[in-house]
Design a protein around this motif. Structure first.
Motif, mmCIF file in Angstrom:
data_model
loop_
_atom_site.group_PDB
_atom_site.id
_atom_site.type_symbol
_atom_site.label_atom_id
_atom_site.label_comp_id
_atom_site.label_asym_id
_atom_site.label_seq_id
_atom_site.Cartn_x
_atom_site.Cartn_y
_atom_site.Cartn_z
ATOM 1 N N MET A 1 36.856 22.197 -10.105
ATOM 2 C CA MET A 1 37.186 21.009 -10.865
ATOM 3 C C MET A 1 37.117 21.339 -12.353
ATOM 4 O O MET A 1 36.490 22.301 -12.756
ATOM 5 C CB MET A 1 36.248 19.860 -10.496
ATOM 6 C CG MET A 1 34.907 19.865 -11.195
ATOM 7 S SD MET A 1 33.923 18.403 -10.838
ATOM 8 C CE MET A 1 32.349 19.184 -10.604
ATOM 9 N N ARG A 2 37.735 20.518 -13.135
ATOM 10 C CA ARG A 2 37.705 20.640 -14.590
ATOM 11 C C ARG A 2 36.752 19.581 -15.132
ATOM 12 O O ARG A 2 36.806 18.422 -14.728
ATOM 13 C CB ARG A 2 39.101 20.431 -15.161
ATOM 14 C CG ARG A 2 39.147 20.508 -16.680
ATOM 15 C CD ARG A 2 40.552 20.214 -17.213
ATOM 16 N NE ARG A 2 40.576 20.419 -18.637
ATOM 17 C CZ ARG A 2 41.135 21.445 -19.252
ATOM 18 N NH1 ARG A 2 41.757 22.359 -18.553
ATOM 19 N NH2 ARG A 2 41.086 21.546 -20.557
ATOM 20 N N VAL A 3 35.891 19.980 -16.059
ATOM 21 C CA VAL A 3 34.969 19.050 -16.709
ATOM 22 C C VAL A 3 35.329 18.999 -18.179
ATOM 23 O O VAL A 3 35.320 20.019 -18.866
ATOM 24 C CB VAL A 3 33.493 19.486 -16.530
ATOM 25 C CG1 VAL A 3 32.563 18.558 -17.291
ATOM 26 C CG2 VAL A 3 33.125 19.524 -15.061
ATOM 27 N N SER A 4 35.652 17.800 -18.651
ATOM 28 C CA SER A 4 35.973 17.582 -20.062
ATOM 29 C C SER A 4 34.875 16.724 -20.672
ATOM 30 O O SER A 4 34.502 15.691 -20.111
ATOM 31 C CB SER A 4 37.322 16.878 -20.202
ATOM 32 O OG SER A 4 38.349 17.678 -19.652
ATOM 33 N N LEU A 5 34.381 17.149 -21.813
ATOM 34 C CA LEU A 5 33.301 16.447 -22.476
ATOM 35 C C LEU A 5 33.357 16.741 -23.967
ATOM 36 O O LEU A 5 34.188 17.534 -24.413
ATOM 37 C CB LEU A 5 31.950 16.879 -21.895
ATOM 38 C CG LEU A 5 31.553 18.356 -22.014
ATOM 39 C CD1 LEU A 5 30.052 18.489 -21.842
ATOM 40 C CD2 LEU A 5 32.234 19.191 -20.949
ATOM 41 N N THR A 6 32.524 16.089 -24.719
ATOM 42 C CA THR A 6 32.407 16.363 -26.151
ATOM 43 C C THR A 6 31.086 17.094 -26.351
ATOM 44 O O THR A 6 30.041 16.621 -25.916
ATOM 45 C CB THR A 6 32.427 15.057 -26.968
ATOM 46 O OG1 THR A 6 33.649 14.379 -26.701
ATOM 47 C CG2 THR A 6 32.313 15.338 -28.453
ATOM 48 N N VAL A 7 31.156 18.251 -26.991
ATOM 49 C CA VAL A 7 29.953 19.053 -27.229
ATOM 50 C C VAL A 7 29.822 19.301 -28.731
ATOM 51 O O VAL A 7 30.736 19.841 -29.350
ATOM 52 C CB VAL A 7 30.002 20.390 -26.465
ATOM 53 C CG1 VAL A 7 28.736 21.191 -26.719
ATOM 54 C CG2 VAL A 7 30.190 20.163 -24.972
ATOM 55 N N ASN A 8 28.725 18.861 -29.267
ATOM 56 C CA ASN A 8 28.444 19.025 -30.695
ATOM 57 C C ASN A 8 29.588 18.493 -31.556
ATOM 58 O O ASN A 8 29.982 19.100 -32.550
ATOM 59 C CB ASN A 8 28.128 20.488 -31.017
ATOM 60 C CG ASN A 8 26.899 20.973 -30.279
ATOM 61 O OD1 ASN A 8 26.010 20.186 -29.964
ATOM 62 N ND2 ASN A 8 26.857 22.249 -29.968
ATOM 63 N N GLY A 9 30.124 17.346 -31.131
ATOM 64 C CA GLY A 9 31.149 16.659 -31.900
ATOM 65 C C GLY A 9 32.572 17.137 -31.677
ATOM 66 O O GLY A 9 33.490 16.609 -32.296
ATOM 67 N N ARG A 10 32.759 18.106 -30.792
ATOM 68 C CA ARG A 10 34.103 18.646 -30.547
ATOM 69 C C ARG A 10 34.473 18.528 -29.076
ATOM 70 O O ARG A 10 33.623 18.731 -28.203
ATOM 71 C CB ARG A 10 34.158 20.114 -30.949
ATOM 72 C CG ARG A 10 33.927 20.324 -32.409
ATOM 73 C CD ARG A 10 34.198 21.742 -32.798
ATOM 74 N NE ARG A 10 34.129 21.844 -34.252
ATOM 75 C CZ ARG A 10 33.734 22.909 -34.885
ATOM 76 N NH1 ARG A 10 33.403 23.989 -34.216
ATOM 77 N NH2 ARG A 10 33.695 22.921 -36.199
ATOM 78 N N PRO A 11 35.746 18.258 -28.801
ATOM 79 C CA PRO A 11 36.179 18.232 -27.395
ATOM 80 C C PRO A 11 36.009 19.614 -26.769
ATOM 81 O O PRO A 11 36.249 20.637 -27.408
ATOM 82 C CB PRO A 11 37.663 17.863 -27.470
ATOM 83 C CG PRO A 11 37.900 17.383 -28.863
ATOM 84 C CD PRO A 11 36.832 17.949 -29.728
ATOM 85 N N ALA A 12 35.565 19.625 -25.509
ATOM 86 C CA ALA A 12 35.385 20.875 -24.777
ATOM 87 C C ALA A 12 35.778 20.638 -23.325
ATOM 88 O O ALA A 12 35.729 19.516 -22.836
ATOM 89 C CB ALA A 12 33.941 21.343 -24.868
ATOM 90 N N ALA A 13 36.165 21.718 -22.653
ATOM 91 C CA ALA A 13 36.505 21.627 -21.237
ATOM 92 C C ALA A 13 36.135 22.924 -20.550
ATOM 93 O O ALA A 13 36.198 24.002 -21.142
ATOM 94 C CB ALA A 13 37.989 21.346 -21.056
#
Length: 163
Positions: A1-13
């Motif tokens: 699966m793909r996990v998309s989140l915001t890490v330290n203020g930046r979009p990450a996946a």
């Protein structure tokens, strides 16, 4: 699966995440953020503490899929560019860092305590807040010194706060 989140203020996946994978693994191995440490993998030591939607959590206990669409702040995200956060700076200045393995979790937890405190927290409040973070090297006194120092500086620089 793909996990998309915001890490330290930046979009990450992260792609190809398996269902049992922890947020800690995703942060360290997939997103290249080694600050949170992998120690006990049971939520007992606090070395992997990060903010999840503004709440400190042990990243080893959070399934990566639970972080979908959420905001994560790691110890790396507390700094502003090359400028350390007040808590990070106090840990260095007070000599609260020895082997450094517990330090990221302690810094995040202390940051949360200071952010929520009205003024400078007392020793009992500091000890309670850090009770879930284990350190085998420092004997904790320098850690307490660092939290007191950061809290005093934060309170002094915040309008309406009492030192």
């Amino acid at each position: 699966m793909r996990v998309s989140l915001t890490v330290n203020g930046r979009p990450a996946a992260a792609d190809d995440v398996w269902e049992g994978e922890s947020l800690l693994y995703v942060l360290r191995e997939r997103l290249g953020l080694p600050g949170a440490k992998n120690a006990c993998e049971q939520g007992e030591c606090g070395s992997c503490t990060v903010y999840l939607d503004g709440t400190p959590v042990c990243a080893c206990l959070v399934a990566a899929g639970q972080a979908e669409g959420r905001e994560v702040v790691t110890v790396e995200g507390l700094a502003s560019g090359d400028d350390l956060d007040e808590v990070q700076r106090a840990f260095v200045e007070a000599g609260a860092v020895q082997c450094g393995f517990c330090t990221p979790g302690l810094v995040v937890q202390a940051h949360a305590l200071i952010a929520a405190a009205d003024g400078v927290p007392g020793d009992a409040e500091i000890r309670e807040a850090l009770a879930g973070n284990l350190c085998r090297c420092t004997g904790y006194e320098k850690i307490l010194d660092a939290v007191r120092l950061a809290a005093a500086r934060t309170a002094a620089s915040s309008p309406g706060q009492s030192a």
